[in-house]
Design a protein around this motif. Structure first.
Motif, PDB file in Angstrom:
ATOM      1  N   ARG A 147       1.035  -1.328   0.154  1.00  0.00           N
ATOM      2  CA  ARG A 147      -0.032   0.138   0.232  1.00  0.00           C
ATOM      3  C   ARG A 147       0.942   1.307  -0.107  1.00  0.00           C
ATOM      4  O   ARG A 147       0.351   2.372  -0.490  1.00  0.00           O
ATOM      5  CB  ARG A 147      -0.798  -0.009   1.133  1.00  0.00           C
ATOM      6  N   TRP A 149       3.756   1.343  -1.545  1.00  0.00           N
ATOM      7  CA  TRP A 149       4.227   1.293  -2.757  1.00  0.00           C
ATOM      8  C   TRP A 149       3.039   1.997  -3.755  1.00  0.00           C
ATOM      9  O   TRP A 149       3.365   2.476  -4.817  1.00  0.00           O
ATOM     10  CB  TRP A 149       4.385  -0.193  -3.006  1.00  0.00           C
ATOM     11  N   MET A 150       1.748   1.788  -3.424  1.00  0.00           N
ATOM     12  CA  MET A 150       0.738   2.196  -4.229  1.00  0.00           C
ATOM     13  C   MET A 150       0.747   3.813  -4.260  1.00  0.00           C
ATOM     14  O   MET A 150       0.482   4.600  -5.334  1.00  0.00           O
ATOM     15  CB  MET A 150      -0.647   1.765  -3.701  1.00  0.00           C
ATOM     16  N   LEU A 151       1.047   4.173  -2.903  1.00  0.00           N
ATOM     17  CA  LEU A 151       1.109   5.666  -2.974  1.00  0.00           C
ATOM     18  C   LEU A 151       2.296   6.281  -3.765  1.00  0.00           C
ATOM     19  O   LEU A 151       2.125   7.253  -4.483  1.00  0.00           O
ATOM     20  CB  LEU A 151       1.129   5.930  -1.394  1.00  0.00           C
TER      21      LEU A 151
ATOM     22  N   GLN B  74      -4.422   6.943   1.877  1.00  0.00           N
ATOM     23  CA  GLN B  74      -3.162   7.590   2.373  1.00  0.00           C
ATOM     24  C   GLN B  74      -2.884   9.133   1.771  1.00  0.00           C
ATOM     25  O   GLN B  74      -3.504   9.310   0.820  1.00  0.00           O
ATOM     26  CB  GLN B  74      -1.862   6.806   1.953  1.00  0.00           C
ATOM     27  N   MET B  76      -0.466  12.576   1.565  1.00  0.00           N
ATOM     28  CA  MET B  76       0.956  12.982   1.850  1.00  0.00           C
ATOM     29  C   MET B  76       0.687  14.325   2.431  1.00  0.00           C
ATOM     30  O   MET B  76      -0.412  14.961   2.337  1.00  0.00           O
ATOM     31  CB  MET B  76       1.786  13.248   0.407  1.00  0.00           C
ATOM     32  N   GLN B  82      -3.959   8.923  -2.262  1.00  0.00           N
ATOM     33  CA  GLN B  82      -4.347   7.827  -2.816  1.00  0.00           C
ATOM     34  C   GLN B  82      -4.859   6.782  -2.049  1.00  0.00           C
ATOM     35  O   GLN B  82      -4.562   6.595  -0.946  1.00  0.00           O
ATOM     36  CB  GLN B  82      -2.663   7.260  -3.147  1.00  0.00           C
ATOM     37  N   MET B  83      -5.931   6.276  -3.020  1.00  0.00           N
ATOM     38  CA  MET B  83      -6.792   5.239  -2.255  1.00  0.00           C
ATOM     39  C   MET B  83      -5.904   4.013  -2.379  1.00  0.00           C
ATOM     40  O   MET B  83      -5.339   3.818  -3.263  1.00  0.00           O
ATOM     41  CB  MET B  83      -7.826   5.072  -3.061  1.00  0.00           C
ATOM     42  N   VAL B  84      -5.912   3.104  -1.226  1.00  0.00           N
ATOM     43  CA  VAL B  84      -5.037   1.929  -1.175  1.00  0.00           C
ATOM     44  C   VAL B  84      -6.100   0.609  -1.018  1.00  0.00           C
ATOM     45  O   VAL B  84      -5.396  -0.509  -0.917  1.00  0.00           O
ATOM     46  CB  VAL B  84      -4.067   2.212  -0.337  1.00  0.00           C
ATOM     47  N   TYR B 103      -4.320   3.920   8.119  1.00  0.00           N
ATOM     48  CA  TYR B 103      -5.074   4.722   6.967  1.00  0.00           C
ATOM     49  C   TYR B 103      -6.175   5.403   7.339  1.00  0.00           C
ATOM     50  O   TYR B 103      -7.035   5.193   8.322  1.00  0.00           O
ATOM     51  CB  TYR B 103      -5.218   3.534   5.846  1.00  0.00           C
ATOM     52  N   ALA B 146      -4.086  -5.904  -4.404  1.00  0.00           N
ATOM     53  CA  ALA B 146      -2.886  -4.711  -4.266  1.00  0.00           C
ATOM     54  C   ALA B 146      -2.264  -4.824  -5.496  1.00  0.00           C
ATOM     55  O   ALA B 146      -1.639  -3.937  -6.087  1.00  0.00           O
ATOM     56  CB  ALA B 146      -2.500  -4.721  -2.800  1.00  0.00           C
ATOM     57  N   MET B 150      -1.320  -2.289  -8.402  1.00  0.00           N
ATOM     58  CA  MET B 150      -0.047  -1.540  -8.362  1.00  0.00           C
ATOM     59  C   MET B 150       0.470  -1.486 -10.064  1.00  0.00           C
ATOM     60  O   MET B 150       0.849  -0.563 -10.452  1.00  0.00           O
ATOM     61  CB  MET B 150       1.046  -2.522  -7.819  1.00  0.00           C
ATOM     62  N   LEU B 153      -1.572   1.265 -11.474  1.00  0.00           N
ATOM     63  CA  LEU B 153      -1.086   2.781 -11.210  1.00  0.00           C
ATOM     64  C   LEU B 153       0.119   2.946 -11.881  1.00  0.00           C
ATOM     65  O   LEU B 153       0.396   3.968 -12.362  1.00  0.00           O
ATOM     66  CB  LEU B 153      -0.685   2.690  -9.677  1.00  0.00           C
TER      67      LEU B 153
END
Lengths: 250, 250
Positions: A147, A149-151, B74, B76, B82-84, B103, B146, B150, B153
């Motif tokens: 997760r 990493w997804m960000l 998450q 920043m 970013q949705m995770v 989260y 996930a 990835m 993304l």
DNA sequence: AGAAATCCTTGATGTAGATCAATCCTGATG
DNA sequence: CATCAGGATTGATCTACATCAAGGATTTCT
């Protein structure tokens, strides 16, 4: 955030007197089911660049990395590739209850794996809840890492991506070798520029350019193509876009 | 690939006569530990848009979604989000053994959750290996999801991202309602354009534009802003960039 | 009914990173 | 020692998506 800290604790753990020599399967290094595990394990070695299994291939074992670094990647029909897992010593490979690999597994460096044939391993899991618990814990850690990493993939700039990757490797490396910090940190990059680009969702040219920029700015120092030293870890951390608290080796 | 199929099987499972009414915790709907679970559960409702917990906040319960849709994201420091995680009915929330949420958890639609206070739940886990096993299985599924995410993304174009998200929602929705296909598929989008953009790592403008393009090309039909019908699912699938076999409802 | 939120769409413009294309290392090989 | 091959770097150019900005459609409140 707690996640960074978590992954450090994870890799810090010293399991040297456990017969399997790593924590992937044995949580406490004390139970005697370990001897049974000991009996069904075997080792395999791979050279840097070698493929362990292709996505879709049948995979009759689970394994854990003993030395070296392996990667999991997904490939699209037209060849676009995305790395989805970076496996360091003590990390686990393979999904109990699944007969084929969902990902390409590749040795990024020369690698030794400790393998267990799937059937006996699954039998053991049933008998010793210990192992299932350990696996759950590790899977949850991996999910957290995925997760994070997804960000990175979805929202970070190229520069932030590179800085993040460098700190991730530096951290894991530092905790493995217990050669921690006095501000400065030094390690061998286990990934080619191409592998880095697959990790980060960039092209290798962009990776190269950003590495050059960081070098020119003095955030990293390089010797040869692969050896990196980070003169000021905190300064690099500021470039990752992550929350600053971070807790290095807390 | 097997993954698509996996997620379908997962959501197909009908648990209607299980006292908890969803498969998140009870694997088989037969054991009588369920009664004990029944005793420690309670329900909470949330309105669309409401935050369940913020990242870092303490969270003294685990839960599973009963109805509605929740998201994990998450953020920043500068606000990039970013949705995770996208949680549908029967999905599990919270990590046993962790005291705070990693989260932001948000209700995307009106949502009901079935909660268990963490301590008693963890006690139960120790007593009934069943639950730990179920949790491991679910966590592995989430990890696979996930990793698929990835790839999306890191490597997919905006158009492919949108097409992928639509097929993901259509699939899950279809399997929940068991209102499967005769080529055509129809559902309510549970996400705003903004939430979609947070899922996909795009801006909401790009999401809107791509939706318009797909509409003009006849790949989707819209009624109002949220109701979508996909006249030809396979044709949309071709736009996702994924392997074509896919296996819808196999 | 009018005002005010929300949410969505569409247009004009800018830019980070991709793409295409040389060239350069550095260690291996004959 | 010269050649070669697999990385790595660097430059010139292009483009997909972001950013900035202005409406439009629905719903909710007064």
């Amino acid at each position: 955030m707690t996640r960074a800290t978590t992954s450090i604790k994870t890799y810090n753990q010293d399991c040297s007197d456990c017969p399997i020599r790593h924590r992937a399967v044995c949580a406490r290094c004390e139970s005697d089911e370990l001897e049974r595990l000991e009996q069904i394990k075997y080792y395999r070695s791979f050279e840097a660049g070698q493929t362990v299994v292709w996505a879709g291939d049948s995979m009759d074992f689970v394994a854990s990395v003993v030395t070296g670094i392996a990667t999991l990647s997904q490939t699209m029909e037209d060849g676009r590739r995305q790395m989805v897992g970076l496996l360091l010593p003590s990390d686990f490979i393979g999904r109990p209850g699944r007969a084929t690999s969902a990902y390409d597994v590749t040795a990024a460096t020369d690698t030794v794996m400790c393998c267990f044939r799937k059937k006996p391993f699954e039998d053991m899991m049933l008998k010793t809840p210990h192992i299932g618990q350990r696996l759950l814990e590790m899977t949850l850690d991996e999910l957290d890492a995925a997760r994070e990493w997804m960000l990175l993939l979805g929202r970070k700039t190229a520069r932030e991506k590179i800085a993040s990757l460098l700190t991730i490797i530096a951290r894991r490396d530092a905790s493995l070798q217990l050669s921690a910090a006095d501000g400065e940190l030094s390690f061998d990059l286990p990934l080619t520029r191409e592998a880095m680009s697959e990790y980060l969702g960039l092209t290798l040219e962009t990776v190269s350019r950003q590495m050059s920029t960081l070098r020119k700015e003095g955030l990293i120092v390089t010797e040869g193509k692969r050896h990196i030293t980070i003169p000021d870890f905190d300064r690099l951390l500021e470039e990752t876009g992550d929350d600053s608290d971070g807790g290095f080796l807390v």
